[in-house]
Structures are given as C-alpha cells and as structure tokens.
Design a protein around this motif. Structure first.
Motif, short mmCIF file in Angstrom:
data_model
loop_
_atom_site.label_atom_id
_atom_site.label_comp_id
_atom_site.label_asym_id
_atom_site.label_seq_id
_atom_site.Cartn_x
_atom_site.Cartn_y
_atom_site.Cartn_z
N ALA A 1 5.33 8.69 -22.34
CA ALA A 1 6.61 8.70 -23.06
C ALA A 1 7.27 10.07 -22.94
CB ALA A 1 6.38 8.34 -24.54
N GLU A 2 6.47 11.12 -22.99
CA GLU A 2 7.02 12.46 -22.84
C GLU A 2 7.54 12.68 -21.42
OE1 GLU A 2 8.11 16.47 -23.37
OE2 GLU A 2 7.93 14.74 -24.70
N LEU A 3 6.82 12.18 -20.43
CA LEU A 3 7.29 12.27 -19.04
C LEU A 3 8.62 11.54 -18.88
CD1 LEU A 3 4.16 11.62 -16.78
CD2 LEU A 3 5.67 13.62 -16.68
N THR A 4 8.70 10.36 -19.49
CA THR A 4 9.94 9.58 -19.44
C THR A 4 11.10 10.38 -20.03
OG1 THR A 4 8.72 7.49 -19.57
CG2 THR A 4 11.03 7.44 -20.22
N ARG A 5 10.85 10.98 -21.18
CA ARG A 5 11.91 11.77 -21.84
C ARG A 5 12.38 12.91 -20.95
NH1 ARG A 5 12.79 16.31 -24.11
NH2 ARG A 5 10.67 17.07 -23.75
#
Length: 221
Positions: free
Chosen positions: A139-143
């Motif tokens: 999710a952090e990578l996506t952000r």
C-alpha cells in the motif's frame, strides 16, 4: 538408565530422529503435492505419499492449516522480503513493478502458493502478521508510485487481488508454459497500470504458443 517413559536414552534419541525424518518427509511431499494440485489435496493422500500413517501425520500437523502454513513459511517470508526490497528502491514505480513481477512468478511455479496467498489462517498469527506487513508495504509502494505520477491514480489496493486472480487463471490453463505465459500477462497488466505517457513502455516478453483448446479444456480435433 531409562527415561521417565521407560525408554533408554539411545532409543529415545532414535525415536526423536525418526520423528524429525517423518516430519521433514511430510513437508517435502506436501510441498510437492500442493505445488502440483493446489491446497485441496486430501491429508490421507499426503500421508500415503510420505509413507506414514494418517495418525502420524496428524500428530505432527493437527490441522490442514498447520501443515499449509509450515509448507509455505519460506514463501511468505520471501514475499515480505520482496516488498521490503521494493520499499528500499528509490524508484517507487520500479519497486511496485518488482513486487507484482516476483509474486506472480512465485505463483506461476506453485499452484498451492496461489491459494495460500489468499487463504485465511486465523490460528497462525505469524503468517497473518507477515501477510499484513507485506500488504501494508505494498500500500505504501502504491501511494509513492501514484504520488510521483508513475502509477495511474485510479489503481486500488483491491486491484492487487484482481491481478493475482488473473495470473492464477493463466497458470491453471497453461500447464508447462505457465511461467512464460505469466510473464507476458504481467507485462501487459503493468503497461496498463502506468500513468499515461509517464514512462516509456518496456518491450513485452516473447509470445507463448497457446491454444484455445488449452484454455477451455476442449479436446483437440
């Protein structure tokens, strides 16, 4: 001198060694059967192929979930490691792509892992914790990838499940060509996830010779 159970020390050591061998053999066989057939392999079939009794299998692994989590412990740890490495990459889009590519590649060579990724293991705290950690990292990578304009803004976290489901379907239908078919599918999917004109498209992997007969399971003429 006998132990409290009335067994000589050397004999007890032999029993422990035999138990370790049985356990390792069960895991080896289960890993192979899950990879070939998925997670629905009967426990009795695992015991039979491992050359042990069903009672012995259940002494080592009281539930199917306990066997599955032990078999796939290394793969779950590998997923976490892949996400951690991707988070350390200064290029968030490259990190995002790396996670998708590597996890799908793991799926392509192990049908059981595909099912284990999405299975629920309420009694296996370590597994659930590792999976949650990997998902938070993704999710952090996506952000990050969205923030720097490389990933399309409408990508949702649930779309990861969609990608894995698509890859799983390819794997189930393509047998021995699964790894190559998976690589090409993932390349198409990642190209579709790029923010428009943000990054030049990479060349696709080579096409895979597939037949509609393979996809739909119909007999060849």
């Amino acid at each position: 001198m006998r132990t409290r159970s009335g067994v000589e020390p050397d004999e007890a050591a032999g029993l422990r060694a035999d138990a370790v061998r049985n356990r390792n053999r069960i895991l080896e066989v289960a890993r192979k059967l899950f990879a070939e057939r998925g997670l629905d392999v009967p426990m009795a079939a695992v015991a039979r192929h491992a050359g042990v009794g069903v009672a012995t299998l259940y002494r080592r692994f009281p539930t199917r979930e306990s066997l599955i989590t032990e078999v796939f412990a290394d793969q779950f740890a590998a997923c976490v490691s892949v996400v951690d490495d991707a988070l350390a990459d200064p290029d968030p889009w490259r990190g995002f792509c790396t996670v998708i590519e590597r996890v799908c590649a793991m799926q392509a060579v192990d049908r059981g892992f595909s099912a284990a990724v999405v299975a629920a293991f309420p009694g296996a705290f370590d597994v659930e914790q590792e999976r949650d950690r990997a998902l938070r990292g993704f999710a952090e990578l996506t952000r990050r990838a969205k923030e720097n304009g490389r990933l399309r803004a409408d990508f949702a976290q649930d779309d990861l499940t969609l990608l894995l489901m698509a890859n799983c379907g390819i794997i189930a239908a393509t047998a021995e060509t699964a790894p190559a078919a998976s690589r090409r599918l993932v390349a198409y999917l990642l190209d579709g996830l790029r923010a428009v004109h943000a990054v030049p498209a990479k060349p696709l992997p080579p096409p895979v010779p597939l037949s509609l007969h393979e996809v739909f399971g119909s007999p060849r003429p």
